[in-house]
Design a protein around this motif. Structure first.
Motif, mmCIF file in Angstrom:
data_model
loop_
_atom_site.group_PDB
_atom_site.id
_atom_site.type_symbol
_atom_site.label_atom_id
_atom_site.label_comp_id
_atom_site.label_asym_id
_atom_site.label_seq_id
_atom_site.Cartn_x
_atom_site.Cartn_y
_atom_site.Cartn_z
ATOM 1 N N TRP A 56 -21.039 -13.692 65.035
ATOM 2 C CA TRP A 56 -20.693 -14.844 65.856
ATOM 3 C C TRP A 56 -19.258 -14.966 65.615
ATOM 4 C CZ3 TRP A 56 -20.431 -18.046 69.354
ATOM 5 C CH2 TRP A 56 -19.743 -19.558 69.417
ATOM 6 N N LYS A 85 -13.633 -16.662 69.971
ATOM 7 C CA LYS A 85 -14.008 -16.073 71.259
ATOM 8 C C LYS A 85 -14.851 -17.253 72.371
ATOM 9 C CE LYS A 85 -14.038 -11.258 69.882
ATOM 10 N NZ LYS A 85 -14.829 -10.077 69.616
ATOM 11 N N CYS A 86 -15.196 -18.188 71.654
ATOM 12 C CA CYS A 86 -16.176 -19.091 72.424
ATOM 13 C C CYS A 86 -15.140 -20.239 73.198
ATOM 14 C CB CYS A 86 -16.925 -19.832 71.622
ATOM 15 S SG CYS A 86 -18.148 -20.970 72.402
ATOM 16 N N ASP A 87 -15.083 -20.297 74.523
ATOM 17 C CA ASP A 87 -14.364 -21.403 75.278
ATOM 18 C C ASP A 87 -15.469 -22.458 75.711
ATOM 19 O OD1 ASP A 87 -15.909 -20.201 77.388
ATOM 20 O OD2 ASP A 87 -14.063 -19.172 78.115
ATOM 21 N N LEU A 88 -16.724 -22.384 75.139
ATOM 22 C CA LEU A 88 -17.545 -23.323 75.647
ATOM 23 C C LEU A 88 -17.975 -23.490 77.169
ATOM 24 C CD1 LEU A 88 -16.683 -26.400 73.210
ATOM 25 C CD2 LEU A 88 -18.795 -24.904 73.161
ATOM 26 N N CYS A 89 -17.895 -22.172 77.625
ATOM 27 C CA CYS A 89 -18.087 -22.027 79.007
ATOM 28 C C CYS A 89 -19.863 -22.392 79.380
ATOM 29 C CB CYS A 89 -17.810 -20.523 79.816
ATOM 30 S SG CYS A 89 -18.945 -19.290 78.992
ATOM 31 N N GLY A 90 -20.359 -22.183 78.494
ATOM 32 C CA GLY A 90 -22.023 -22.651 78.658
ATOM 33 C C GLY A 90 -22.753 -21.413 79.539
ATOM 34 N N ASP A 91 -22.301 -20.358 79.741
ATOM 35 C CA ASP A 91 -23.110 -19.219 80.420
ATOM 36 C C ASP A 91 -24.053 -18.747 79.730
ATOM 37 O OD1 ASP A 91 -21.031 -19.479 82.402
ATOM 38 O OD2 ASP A 91 -20.184 -17.736 82.063
ATOM 39 N N CYS A 92 -23.929 -18.595 78.601
ATOM 40 C CA CYS A 92 -25.053 -18.000 77.494
ATOM 41 C C CYS A 92 -26.378 -18.886 77.832
ATOM 42 C CB CYS A 92 -24.731 -17.920 76.144
ATOM 43 S SG CYS A 92 -24.087 -19.586 75.428
ATOM 44 N N MET A 110 -24.088 -25.586 72.568
ATOM 45 C CA MET A 110 -23.166 -24.937 72.085
ATOM 46 C C MET A 110 -22.203 -25.487 71.112
ATOM 47 S SD MET A 110 -24.070 -21.873 72.377
ATOM 48 C CE MET A 110 -22.822 -20.921 71.753
ATOM 49 N N CYS A 148 -23.015 -13.440 77.176
ATOM 50 C CA CYS A 148 -21.542 -14.043 76.969
ATOM 51 C C CYS A 148 -20.525 -13.297 77.280
ATOM 52 C CB CYS A 148 -21.389 -14.457 75.536
ATOM 53 S SG CYS A 148 -19.943 -14.713 74.899
ATOM 54 N N PRO A 149 -19.522 -13.716 78.309
ATOM 55 C CA PRO A 149 -18.543 -12.813 78.733
ATOM 56 C C PRO A 149 -17.447 -12.585 77.984
ATOM 57 C CG PRO A 149 -18.378 -15.108 79.759
ATOM 58 C CD PRO A 149 -19.590 -15.162 78.814
ATOM 59 N N THR A 150 -17.305 -13.197 76.661
ATOM 60 C CA THR A 150 -16.114 -13.159 75.802
ATOM 61 C C THR A 150 -16.439 -12.516 74.683
ATOM 62 O OG1 THR A 150 -16.486 -15.023 74.651
ATOM 63 C CG2 THR A 150 -15.185 -15.268 76.555
ATOM 64 N N ALA A 199 -18.528 -13.361 72.214
ATOM 65 C CA ALA A 199 -18.540 -14.458 70.979
ATOM 66 C C ALA A 199 -19.904 -14.243 70.073
ATOM 67 C CB ALA A 199 -18.503 -15.928 71.453
ATOM 68 N N PRO A 255 -23.454 -15.552 70.786
ATOM 69 C CA PRO A 255 -23.984 -16.546 70.575
ATOM 70 C C PRO A 255 -25.272 -16.608 70.167
ATOM 71 C CG PRO A 255 -24.058 -16.276 73.046
ATOM 72 C CD PRO A 255 -23.215 -15.206 72.301
HETATM 73 S S1 SF4 Z 1 -20.877 -17.793 76.828
HETATM 74 FE FE1 SF4 Z 1 -19.935 -17.200 75.226
HETATM 75 S S2 SF4 Z 1 -18.111 -18.051 75.418
HETATM 76 FE FE2 SF4 Z 1 -19.501 -19.142 76.890
HETATM 77 S S3 SF4 Z 1 -20.365 -20.737 75.742
HETATM 78 FE FE3 SF4 Z 1 -21.643 -19.016 75.176
HETATM 79 S S4 SF4 Z 1 -20.866 -18.031 73.337
HETATM 80 FE FE4 SF4 Z 1 -19.276 -19.403 74.141
#
Ligand code: SF4
Ligand code: SF4
Length: 340
Positions: free
Chosen positions: A2, A6-13, A31, A56-58, A60, A62
């Protein structure tokens, strides 16, 4: 591992997670709670399939945060597997006699079965010409520990990973990892944890691929179509698919294109058995139906846990299930293709 930066809280995961139904706002707030070290709904529903590592696109990771928090908060998975984790901790704190070493030829590599028993692999595996003369080791001191994250023991790789690497280094040999997680400990987690790996190592697929390249004249092309069941650790190292596809090509096996493939692969359902039996059964049935709908003649497994978990349901569905080493033995004429 983790990486909050790198996490921008996009929520994609968590929007993409198959096991919850969150919209983007809900996913981001889950998150955020985890990042603040607080309890969150996802901890009760996550079956540790590791897919969000790839979602996760970055980069990070998760899945790692969730597993850490499951351990910290005592989620249902953690509670279900507590006796297993306690027993592993006891091994490393107090020692264990659960070790087997079969000495092989001095110039051949060692085959590590991690902590699995030999009986968890197909009968006759070690008699195969593919593994003749290799030193073989198994036991708790060789446990990959990486898989413990599925059982509420995410911290064990950090606590005891160096000891496992040291135990394998003591063999003074190149190591071939039979199980994905062992390879992942050496290839990925050790680097993340700052553990030096002082020996050469190969993934089982690399070893098999080299073997078949050198022994092409012994191959009897199988001419079969198969579905592949990856285990959760594949998410960390999806490049291993390239080796597997080359093996399939060499032995005359076609991998069917199906819905639950690659990033969309389904977990075997093992960890879910401890939190939601109905969910686990549903996952397995969908997985097997998808394989059969796409004309697979067998399901190929690479992990003894996936192999055990799926065996009843593939048998009920009439889909042969074959462990990768047995598939390779079939291509060498050592064992027969299963009769349906
Ligand atoms: S997909 Fe990655 S960057 Fe986006 S909230 Fe989840 S952990 Fe964070
Ligand atoms: S590990 Fe799997 S089940 Fe858990 S949150 Fe990620 S995608 Fe969902």
């Amino acid at each position: 591992m983790w990486d909050a930066l790198k996490c921008d809280l996009c929520g994609d995961c968590l929007v993409k997670c198959r096991y919850v139904d969150y919209d983007k706002d809900r996913a981001a707030s889950e998150m955020k709670l985890l990042m603040e070290g607080k309890a969150a709904d996802i901890l009760d529903h996550c079956i540790t399939c590791n897919a969000c590592f790839q979602y996760c696109p970055t980069g990070a990771d998760p899945a790692n945060l969730i597993c850490r928090m499951q351990e910290k908060m005592g989620s249902p998975i953690t509670v279900g597997f507590k006796p297993v984790i306690n027993s592993v901790v006891k091994t490393f704190e107090q020692g264990s006699r659960d070790i087997q070493v079969i000495e092989g030829d001095p110039d051949k590599p060692a085959l590590s079965f991690d902590s699995f028993t030999f009986a968890q692999f197909p009968a006759g595996t070690l008699e195969s010409r593919m593994f003749k003369g290799m030193t073989v080791v198994r036991g708790r001191k060789y446990a990959s520990l990486v898989g413990m994250a599925h059982m509420g023991g995410e911290s064990l790789a950090e606590k005891y990973g160096r000891r496992v690497i040291d135990s394998l280094a003591e063999l003074g040999k190149e190591i071939v990892y039979m199980h994905n997680e062992g390879y992942i400990l050496a290839h990925i987690k050790a680097r993340e944890l700052g553990i030096e790996v002082p020996y050469k190592y190969l993934h089982l697929f690399e070893y098999l691929l080299d073997y078949f390249k050198e022994n092409q004249r012994d191959i009897k092309k199988l001419k079969k179509m198969v579905a592949y069941q990856p285990n959760c650790a594949v998410r960390w190292f999806p490049e291993q698919d390239i080796w597997l596809n080359e093996i399939f090509e060499l032995i005359g096996v076609e991998r069917v294109s199906r819905t639950y493939e690659g990033v969309n692969a389904l977990c075997c359902g093992g960890p879910a058995l401890f939190v939601n039996n109905e969910l686990s059964m549903g996952i397995q049935k969908n997985n097997i139906r998808d394989a059969m709908d796409n004309h697979a003649e067998a399901m190929i497994t690479i992990c003894p846990m996936c192999d055990t978990v799926l065996r009843d349901q593939t048998a009920k569905a009439g889909l042969p299930q074959i462990f990768i080493t047995d598939l390779c033995r079939m291509a060498l004429g050592e064992v027969s293709w299963p009769v349906r």
